[in-house]
Design an enzyme around this catalytic site. Sequence first.
Site, PDB file in Angstrom:
ATOM      1  N   GLU A  47     122.506  50.917  -3.001  1.00 46.89           N
ATOM      2  CA  GLU A  47     123.161  52.086  -3.603  1.00 46.89           C
ATOM      3  C   GLU A  47     124.536  51.635  -4.123  1.00 46.89           C
ATOM      4  O   GLU A  47     125.195  50.815  -3.462  1.00 46.89           O
ATOM      5  CB  GLU A  47     123.340  53.132  -2.488  1.00 46.89           C
ATOM      6  CG  GLU A  47     124.169  54.345  -2.857  1.00 46.89           C
ATOM      7  CD  GLU A  47     124.507  55.215  -1.619  1.00 46.89           C
ATOM      8  OE1 GLU A  47     124.727  54.666  -0.513  1.00 46.89           O
ATOM      9  OE2 GLU A  47     124.550  56.447  -1.778  1.00 46.89           O
ATOM     10  N   LYS A 128     120.313  60.786  -6.669  1.00 50.85           N
ATOM     11  CA  LYS A 128     120.322  61.132  -5.236  1.00 50.85           C
ATOM     12  C   LYS A 128     120.367  62.643  -5.038  1.00 50.85           C
ATOM     13  O   LYS A 128     121.258  63.317  -5.587  1.00 50.85           O
ATOM     14  CB  LYS A 128     121.547  60.473  -4.591  1.00 50.85           C
ATOM     15  CG  LYS A 128     121.659  60.618  -3.081  1.00 50.85           C
ATOM     16  CD  LYS A 128     122.865  59.802  -2.610  1.00 50.85           C
ATOM     17  CE  LYS A 128     123.066  59.824  -1.121  1.00 50.85           C
ATOM     18  NZ  LYS A 128     124.206  58.966  -0.707  1.00 50.85           N
ATOM     19  N   CYS A 184     119.862  56.169  -0.083  1.00 54.10           N
ATOM     20  CA  CYS A 184     120.573  56.284   1.187  1.00 54.10           C
ATOM     21  C   CYS A 184     120.205  57.508   2.019  1.00 54.10           C
ATOM     22  O   CYS A 184     119.163  57.549   2.631  1.00 54.10           O
ATOM     23  CB  CYS A 184     122.078  56.182   0.962  1.00 54.10           C
ATOM     24  SG  CYS A 184     122.921  55.815   2.518  1.00 54.10           S
TER      25      CYS A 184
HETATM   26  N1  CDV Z   1     125.722  56.728   1.508  1.00 50.83           N
HETATM   27  C1  CDV Z   1     125.123  57.573   2.367  1.00 50.83           C
HETATM   28  O1  CDV Z   1     124.420  58.479   1.970  1.00 50.83           O
HETATM   29  N2  CDV Z   1     125.393  57.369   3.697  1.00 50.83           N
HETATM   30  C2  CDV Z   1     124.878  58.229   4.716  1.00 50.83           C
HETATM   31  C3  CDV Z   1     125.889  58.359   5.827  1.00 50.83           C
HETATM   32  C4  CDV Z   1     127.011  59.181   5.410  1.00 50.83           C
HETATM   33  C5  CDV Z   1     125.279  58.991   7.066  1.00 50.83           C
HETATM   34  C6  CDV Z   1     123.569  57.729   5.289  1.00 50.83           C
HETATM   35  O2  CDV Z   1     122.667  58.550   5.438  1.00 50.83           O
HETATM   36  O3  CDV Z   1     123.457  56.557   5.635  1.00 50.83           O
END
Ligand code: CDV
Length: 334
Positions: A47, A128, A184
């Site tokens: 990401e 996202k 993510c």
């Molecule tokens: N970049 C992200 O989305 N990080 C989130 C953190 C904030 C929990 C993740 O789900 O890894």
Amino acid sequence: MSRILKVAAAQLGPVHLDTPRAETVVRLIRLLKSAARQGATLVVFPELAFTTFFARHLFDEPTRLEAFFEHDKDISRSSPTKALFEEAQRLGVDICVGYAEKTPEGRAFNSAIYYSAKQDRVMAKYRKVHIPGTREPLPDKAAVNHLEKRYFEPGDLGFQAFRAPGKRQNADGAGDPILGMLICNDRRWPEAWRCYGLQGVEVILCGYNTPAYNPHFWGTSKAMSPEIAKSTAIAQHKLVMQANSYMNSCFSIAAGKAGLEDGQYELIGGSCIVGPEGQILAEAATTDDEVICAEIDLDECRQGKEHIFNFAQHRRVETYRRVVDQVGVTQPDS
Ligand code: CDV
């Protein structure tokens, strides 16, 4: 037609606030070449791969923030990012890479694109959907912020699976691989995976930046030692990759950023490639730039898709209304 692919996750060590984009692109290309040397034809990058995880910072000057975004509509054709795509084309390797997208209308998304070397073009884009963090900085000055809600809109493209390089039917009727992208935090939401599962997805591609320790962000009740926090974060990351791969009978490739950005903000690493039985096939051993590879046979998805998770036979959609009608929790009265 063989349905065996060699795939890779390209983990990226720390990228600092003042690291020039061009320097990071050189590192990404080095990882790409290493994956190609090992025979990979599909490489997943993290990401926001071209910059530090800038959402942890509050920027006073708008121009400072803007510098972390890609303003060109097609980053595979603009400098300095295009060098990565040119190398992918030369090597014949498809890539999935995350970046901060600013549209011509000024909308901001945390996005990923899929570039096909064979077609020499970006075939698919994902934005996202699950945007974590806060809009406003946390009141505690000692806290590390996570301002994704301030900097990005929730993605508006849904969970659209696609085939790469794009043929629906090969000679044996199997078709090119069915792929889907997540970014993510999306990987923690089973709804997102199931949207892809319902399109027969065979490989999920997921870049991430997961902090190793952030007690203010999690809430004080979750405060724990940095060591335990980090191992818990890695365990939860693997748990969601393995469980959701199993429950949707698909492979998944997770490529993270890792190590200490700006000497103080630690990201977990833990890049991995997972099989449709939920098994880890390859896993990063370092918290730096590292390529992991695995040979995957897409036909291994069939067992789950045709038996235990045969959706057409076993799903009971008449009982699932709550999943889409309700957002937050409503507890029963008694
Ligand atoms: N970049 C992200 O989305 N990080 C989130 C953190 C904030 C929990 C993740 O789900 O890894």
